[in-house]
Design a protein around this motif. Structure first.
Motif, mmCIF file in Angstrom:
data_model
loop_
_atom_site.group_PDB
_atom_site.id
_atom_site.type_symbol
_atom_site.label_atom_id
_atom_site.label_comp_id
_atom_site.label_asym_id
_atom_site.label_seq_id
_atom_site.Cartn_x
_atom_site.Cartn_y
_atom_site.Cartn_z
ATOM 1 N N VAL A 1 -4.427 -5.958 -5.847
ATOM 2 C CA VAL A 1 -2.980 -5.779 -5.964
ATOM 3 C C VAL A 1 -2.654 -4.507 -6.745
ATOM 4 O O VAL A 1 -1.774 -3.725 -6.365
ATOM 5 C CB VAL A 1 -2.330 -7.010 -6.640
ATOM 6 C CG1 VAL A 1 -0.851 -6.751 -6.916
ATOM 7 C CG2 VAL A 1 -2.488 -8.245 -5.763
ATOM 8 N N ALA A 2 -3.377 -4.268 -7.839
ATOM 9 C CA ALA A 2 -3.127 -3.081 -8.656
ATOM 10 C C ALA A 2 -3.466 -1.804 -7.882
ATOM 11 O O ALA A 2 -2.751 -0.794 -7.980
ATOM 12 C CB ALA A 2 -3.935 -3.147 -9.952
ATOM 13 N N MET A 3 -4.543 -1.821 -7.100
ATOM 14 C CA MET A 3 -4.898 -0.664 -6.287
ATOM 15 C C MET A 3 -3.789 -0.341 -5.286
ATOM 16 O O MET A 3 -3.429 0.829 -5.084
ATOM 17 C CB MET A 3 -6.217 -0.918 -5.544
ATOM 18 C CG MET A 3 -7.457 -0.822 -6.398
ATOM 19 S SD MET A 3 -8.939 -1.428 -5.528
ATOM 20 C CE MET A 3 -8.932 -0.381 -4.090
ATOM 21 N N THR A 4 -3.250 -1.373 -4.654
ATOM 22 C CA THR A 4 -2.173 -1.167 -3.682
ATOM 23 C C THR A 4 -0.942 -0.590 -4.356
ATOM 24 O O THR A 4 -0.320 0.360 -3.846
ATOM 25 C CB THR A 4 -1.828 -2.496 -2.992
ATOM 26 O OG1 THR A 4 -3.005 -3.055 -2.397
ATOM 27 C CG2 THR A 4 -0.770 -2.276 -1.914
ATOM 28 N N ALA A 5 -0.590 -1.155 -5.511
ATOM 29 C CA ALA A 5 0.573 -0.648 -6.248
ATOM 30 C C ALA A 5 0.361 0.795 -6.680
ATOM 31 O O ALA A 5 1.262 1.636 -6.562
ATOM 32 C CB ALA A 5 0.843 -1.543 -7.460
ATOM 33 N N ASN A 6 -0.839 1.117 -7.168
ATOM 34 C CA ASN A 6 -1.133 2.486 -7.589
ATOM 35 C C ASN A 6 -1.036 3.462 -6.419
ATOM 36 O O ASN A 6 -0.499 4.568 -6.562
ATOM 37 C CB ASN A 6 -2.542 2.559 -8.189
ATOM 38 C CG ASN A 6 -2.578 2.108 -9.638
ATOM 39 O OD1 ASN A 6 -1.545 1.786 -10.214
ATOM 40 N ND2 ASN A 6 -3.759 2.057 -10.211
ATOM 41 N N PHE A 7 -1.571 3.067 -5.265
ATOM 42 C CA PHE A 7 -1.519 3.945 -4.093
ATOM 43 C C PHE A 7 -0.073 4.240 -3.702
ATOM 44 O O PHE A 7 0.297 5.407 -3.482
ATOM 45 C CB PHE A 7 -2.255 3.294 -2.919
ATOM 46 C CG PHE A 7 -2.107 4.072 -1.641
ATOM 47 C CD1 PHE A 7 -2.894 5.180 -1.392
ATOM 48 C CD2 PHE A 7 -1.155 3.706 -0.693
ATOM 49 C CE1 PHE A 7 -2.751 5.915 -0.219
ATOM 50 C CE2 PHE A 7 -0.997 4.434 0.475
ATOM 51 C CZ PHE A 7 -1.793 5.539 0.720
ATOM 52 N N LEU A 8 0.744 3.226 -3.604
ATOM 53 C CA LEU A 8 2.128 3.414 -3.168
ATOM 54 C C LEU A 8 2.924 4.237 -4.182
ATOM 55 O O LEU A 8 3.711 5.113 -3.802
ATOM 56 C CB LEU A 8 2.790 2.052 -2.939
ATOM 57 C CG LEU A 8 2.192 1.225 -1.795
ATOM 58 C CD1 LEU A 8 2.826 -0.155 -1.752
ATOM 59 C CD2 LEU A 8 2.358 1.944 -0.461
ATOM 60 N N LEU A 9 2.730 3.980 -5.474
ATOM 61 C CA LEU A 9 3.454 4.738 -6.495
ATOM 62 C C LEU A 9 2.979 6.186 -6.550
ATOM 63 O O LEU A 9 3.790 7.106 -6.691
ATOM 64 C CB LEU A 9 3.287 4.068 -7.862
ATOM 65 C CG LEU A 9 4.065 2.768 -8.068
ATOM 66 C CD1 LEU A 9 3.674 2.119 -9.387
ATOM 67 C CD2 LEU A 9 5.569 3.015 -8.036
#
Length: 367
Positions: free
Chosen positions: A283-291
């Motif tokens: 989840v954190a990886m996905t959030a980091n990618f999008l941000l």
């Protein structure tokens, strides 16, 4: 046949999806600058709406109009820098391509520079005779006012409207300042004023900020973060790269996301630490990618199929960091060296460092 006079004033117009405003802009400049030798330089960040095509169609019959199409690089500040450095006119002005700035004050701005009254002439909405009119929503008005207060706290000279994107200055002065510019974000005027190395003489000319007639506003959360980053960059004297600061900020948000998910799944949830750590990492990886795609690498922003490819690549490459994340954190918990919260944070921070190392070269590589 008489050769046209070389331009005295170059008007640089940074654009993205402003096709409908190109012809009206040229017509308005033609009326406002009657009697002044001028040129208009549209700097288009490869707009999908045909902005370049519209500008070049006019340039084919009007030698005062030029267009620079940029591929693989984006951003208002860098577009302005590129446009200004492309001209030989002694004076340059920057005006938004959305028709919200009042081009009729350009002669007054030019006169202030030519007379020596000022080194920078700024179109201001915040002095007597100026108004924001209907051009700003309540949210944008609040952001503009708050940004102006923050900017003036850092500026060596007080300016009523440091957030203005409408200004003019001698090209020689810009050439002097250009090597010190940060060149990212939307607030190129603030960048110039902070990078000059001395207080510049400023003249502010009032104007009424118009409502946008076509297209969409480019203001979003990323613009606000870039503004804060610019102030931080200048405060630190450029010692820490602006992109790294943005990446670190996103990484910090990712850590909070990671811990929140880990807490829900393991701290108060039914999962064991290892599966909960894996889920939180994903989840954190996905959030980091999008941000990061929206903020840190907005000048290289991935869209459409490239966005999905970038996300998959981000998962694959950062899976190595994720494996180290889970392994290190699990070891710390198993050996009772740290509690699950601190162990999870340590693993997440390891992933952030790895992500930064690979992001610029593999995921958001410059084209």
């Amino acid at each position: 046949m008489t050769e046209p006079a070389p331009p005295r004033l170059a008007v640089v117009i940074p654009c993205y999806n402003e096709a409908a405003n190109v012809a009206p802009m040229v017509a308005r400049l033609d009326a406002a600058l009657a009697g002044i030798a001028w040129e208009a330089i549209f700097v288009d960040d490869d707009s999908p709406d045909g902005t370049t095509t519209r500008a070049r169609a006019i340039a084919a019959t009007d030698p005062r109009v030029r267009c620079i199409r940029r591929i693989g690089r984006r951003g208002l500040a860098s577009a302005c820098i590129e446009g200004i450095l492309s001209t030989s006119a002694p004076y340059v002005a920057v005006i938004d391509g959305d028709l919200q700035h009042d081009e009729t004050i350009l002669p007054r701005m030019l006169a202030a520079l030519a007379s020596g009254e000022a080194e920078v002439a700024i179109g201001s909405r915040n002095i007597e005779g100026g108004t924001k009119g209907e051009g700003l929503s309540p949210l944008r008005r609040m952001v503009s006012d708050g940004g102006a207060a923050l900017a003036n706290a850092a500026l060596p000279v007080r300016v009523s409207d440091p957030m203005s994107g409408f200004f003019a200055l001698p090209r020689a002065l810009f050439e002097e300042v250009a090597p010190r510019l940060t060149g990212t974000g939307f607030k190129i005027l603030l960048d110039v004023l902070l990078s000059a190395g001395r207080p510049l003489r400023v003249a502010e000319v009032p104007y009424a900020f118009r409502a946008r007639e076509a297209g969409e506003s480019k203001l979003d959360a990323g613009v606000l973060l870039e503004f804060a980053g610019l102030l931080a960059d200048k405060t630190l004297g450029g010692m820490v790269p602006l992109r790294f600061m943005a990446f670190a900020l996103v990484g910090g948000i990712g850590v909070l996301v990671h811990l929140a998910v880990l807490g829900l799944l393991h701290g108060i949830g039914p999962l064991g630490f290892a599966p909960a750590q894996w889920a939180a990492t994903f989840v954190a990886m996905t959030a980091n990618f999008l941000l990061n795609n929206r903020i840190t690498y907005r000048d290289r922003r991935l869209r459409g199929p490239a966005l999905l490819r970038g996300l998959v690549l981000f998962y694959v490459v950062c899976g190595i960091g994720a494996a180290a994340n889970v392994g290190v954190a699990g070891l710390l918990v198993r050996d009772d060296l740290l509690g699950w919260g601190l162990a999870g944070a340590a693993g997440a921070l390891l992933t952030v460092v790895w992500n930064y190392a690979v992001s610029s070269t593999l995921v958001w590589r410059a084209r």
